[in-house]
Design a protein around this motif. Structure first.
Motif, PDB file in Angstrom:
ATOM      1  N   LYS A   1       0.858  -1.160   0.122  1.00 33.51           N
ATOM      2  CA  LYS A   1      -0.055   0.097  -0.034  1.00 33.51           C
ATOM      3  C   LYS A   1       0.827   1.212  -0.079  1.00 33.51           C
ATOM      4  CE  LYS A   1      -3.693  -2.006   2.623  1.00 33.51           C
ATOM      5  NZ  LYS A   1      -4.659  -2.052   3.579  1.00 33.51           N
ATOM      6  N   GLN A   2       0.522   2.294  -0.513  1.00 33.74           N
ATOM      7  CA  GLN A   2       1.057   3.564  -0.548  1.00 33.74           C
ATOM      8  C   GLN A   2       1.582   4.039   0.863  1.00 33.74           C
ATOM      9  OE1 GLN A   2      -1.501   6.007  -3.100  1.00 33.74           O
ATOM     10  NE2 GLN A   2       0.272   6.469  -4.513  1.00 33.74           N
ATOM     11  N   THR A   3       0.705   3.929   1.729  1.00 36.25           N
ATOM     12  CA  THR A   3       0.904   4.347   3.055  1.00 36.25           C
ATOM     13  C   THR A   3       1.774   3.427   4.050  1.00 36.25           C
ATOM     14  OG1 THR A   3      -1.054   3.152   3.839  1.00 36.25           O
ATOM     15  CG2 THR A   3      -1.303   5.624   3.153  1.00 36.25           C
ATOM     16  N   ASP A   4       2.259   2.053   3.641  1.00 38.40           N
ATOM     17  CA  ASP A   4       3.057   1.167   4.260  1.00 38.40           C
ATOM     18  C   ASP A   4       4.618   1.528   3.975  1.00 38.40           C
ATOM     19  OD1 ASP A   4       4.139  -0.827   5.500  1.00 38.40           O
ATOM     20  OD2 ASP A   4       2.866  -2.345   4.858  1.00 38.40           O
ATOM     21  N   VAL A   5       5.228   2.670   4.611  1.00 33.27           N
ATOM     22  CA  VAL A   5       6.256   3.021   4.532  1.00 33.27           C
ATOM     23  C   VAL A   5       7.511   1.993   4.872  1.00 33.27           C
ATOM     24  CG1 VAL A   5       8.107   4.964   5.375  1.00 33.27           C
ATOM     25  CG2 VAL A   5       5.630   5.422   5.112  1.00 33.27           C
ATOM     26  N   LYS A   6       7.222   1.220   5.910  1.00 41.83           N
ATOM     27  CA  LYS A   6       8.153   0.381   6.199  1.00 41.83           C
ATOM     28  C   LYS A   6       8.281  -0.685   4.946  1.00 41.83           C
ATOM     29  CE  LYS A   6       7.774   0.375  11.257  1.00 41.83           C
ATOM     30  NZ  LYS A   6       7.704  -0.369  12.363  1.00 41.83           N
ATOM     31  N   GLN A   7       7.295  -1.268   4.573  1.00 47.30           N
ATOM     32  CA  GLN A   7       7.321  -2.318   3.374  1.00 47.30           C
ATOM     33  C   GLN A   7       8.130  -1.722   2.168  1.00 47.30           C
ATOM     34  OE1 GLN A   7       7.128  -5.075   4.682  1.00 47.30           O
ATOM     35  NE2 GLN A   7       5.711  -6.214   3.595  1.00 47.30           N
TER      36      GLN A   7
ATOM     37  N   GLU B   1      13.040  -1.155  -1.126  1.00 41.97           N
ATOM     38  CA  GLU B   1      14.206  -0.084  -1.491  1.00 41.97           C
ATOM     39  C   GLU B   1      15.370  -0.795  -1.134  1.00 41.97           C
ATOM     40  OE1 GLU B   1      15.712   4.173  -0.900  1.00 41.97           O
ATOM     41  OE2 GLU B   1      14.156   3.709   0.349  1.00 41.97           O
ATOM     42  N   ILE B   2      15.616  -1.258  -0.070  1.00 45.19           N
ATOM     43  CA  ILE B   2      16.820  -1.949   0.483  1.00 45.19           C
ATOM     44  C   ILE B   2      17.235  -3.234  -0.493  1.00 45.19           C
ATOM     45  CG2 ILE B   2      18.032  -2.950   2.433  1.00 45.19           C
ATOM     46  CD1 ILE B   2      16.398  -1.189   4.285  1.00 45.19           C
ATOM     47  N   LEU B   3      16.135  -3.727  -0.396  1.00 47.56           N
ATOM     48  CA  LEU B   3      16.494  -5.190  -1.185  1.00 47.56           C
ATOM     49  C   LEU B   3      16.833  -4.812  -2.687  1.00 47.56           C
ATOM     50  CD1 LEU B   3      13.465  -7.447   0.029  1.00 47.56           C
ATOM     51  CD2 LEU B   3      15.792  -7.828   0.372  1.00 47.56           C
ATOM     52  N   TYR B   4      16.315  -3.848  -3.285  1.00 44.24           N
ATOM     53  CA  TYR B   4      16.323  -3.425  -4.707  1.00 44.24           C
ATOM     54  C   TYR B   4      17.822  -2.951  -4.683  1.00 44.24           C
ATOM     55  CZ  TYR B   4      16.478  -0.937  -9.059  1.00 44.24           C
ATOM     56  OH  TYR B   4      16.727  -0.691 -10.492  1.00 44.24           O
TER      57      TYR B   4
ATOM     58  N   ALA C   1       9.639 -10.702   4.718  1.00 50.17           N
ATOM     59  CA  ALA C   1       8.197 -10.173   4.773  1.00 50.17           C
ATOM     60  C   ALA C   1       8.114  -8.888   5.643  1.00 50.17           C
ATOM     61  CB  ALA C   1       7.364 -11.268   5.518  1.00 50.17           C
ATOM     62  N   GLN C   2       9.159  -8.903   6.498  1.00 57.37           N
ATOM     63  CA  GLN C   2       9.407  -7.735   7.165  1.00 57.37           C
ATOM     64  C   GLN C   2      10.640  -6.858   7.125  1.00 57.37           C
ATOM     65  OE1 GLN C   2       6.482  -6.453   9.021  1.00 57.37           O
ATOM     66  NE2 GLN C   2       5.336  -8.108   7.961  1.00 57.37           N
ATOM     67  N   LEU C   3      10.509  -5.463   7.445  1.00 58.83           N
ATOM     68  CA  LEU C   3      11.779  -4.691   7.494  1.00 58.83           C
ATOM     69  C   LEU C   3      12.827  -5.125   8.503  1.00 58.83           C
ATOM     70  CD1 LEU C   3      13.350  -2.111   6.233  1.00 58.83           C
ATOM     71  CD2 LEU C   3      12.039  -0.843   7.954  1.00 58.83           C
ATOM     72  N   HIS C   4      12.436  -5.728   9.604  1.00 57.67           N
ATOM     73  CA  HIS C   4      13.424  -6.077  10.450  1.00 57.67           C
ATOM     74  C   HIS C   4      14.174  -7.401  10.287  1.00 57.67           C
ATOM     75  CE1 HIS C   4      11.140  -9.268  12.168  1.00 57.67           C
ATOM     76  NE2 HIS C   4       9.996  -8.760  11.871  1.00 57.67           N
ATOM     77  N   GLU C   5      13.466  -8.136   9.043  1.00 57.96           N
ATOM     78  CA  GLU C   5      14.362  -9.170   8.561  1.00 57.96           C
ATOM     79  C   GLU C   5      15.361  -9.098   7.633  1.00 57.96           C
ATOM     80  OE1 GLU C   5      10.773 -11.254   7.456  1.00 57.96           O
ATOM     81  OE2 GLU C   5      10.311 -12.040   9.224  1.00 57.96           O
ATOM     82  N   VAL C   6      15.365  -7.740   7.149  1.00 60.61           N
ATOM     83  CA  VAL C   6      16.025  -7.659   5.853  1.00 60.61           C
ATOM     84  C   VAL C   6      17.611  -7.717   6.061  1.00 60.61           C
ATOM     85  CG1 VAL C   6      16.701  -5.853   4.075  1.00 60.61           C
ATOM     86  CG2 VAL C   6      14.509  -6.300   4.728  1.00 60.61           C
TER      87      VAL C   6
END
Length: 75
Positions: free
Chosen positions: A12-18, A23-26, A45-50
């Motif tokens: 979703k546009q508003t899901d800043v963490k996702q 972005e980080i993965l890319y 699935a989650q930012l903290h797992e990256v």
């Protein structure tokens, strides 16, 4: 804008963490391209797992980087 692959499902546009996670993965070379059979493989699935994902799936550009990683990993 960039082509993320057939298997990419935009948050979703508003899901800043996702979006930050995507972005980080890319930035580290991970997209969602596949042949369509098995998908692109596991993506966190989650930012903290990256960070853990990136550490386990390091991509090296040269043989020298691979060698350096093996040597420093033994210390």
């Amino acid at each position: 804008m960039t082509a993320m692959g057939h298997d990419f499902k935009a948050p979703k546009q508003t899901d800043v963490k996702q979006w930050k996670k995507v972005e980080i993965l890319y930035q580290h070379g991970f997209t969602y391209h596949s042949c369509g059979c098995d998908g692109p493989g596991y993506r966190p699935a989650q930012l903290h797992e990256v960070n853990e994902f990136l550490e386990k799936n390091k991509q090296f550009k040269t043989e020298g980087e691979k060698l350096l990683n093996r040597l420093t990993g033994r210390m």
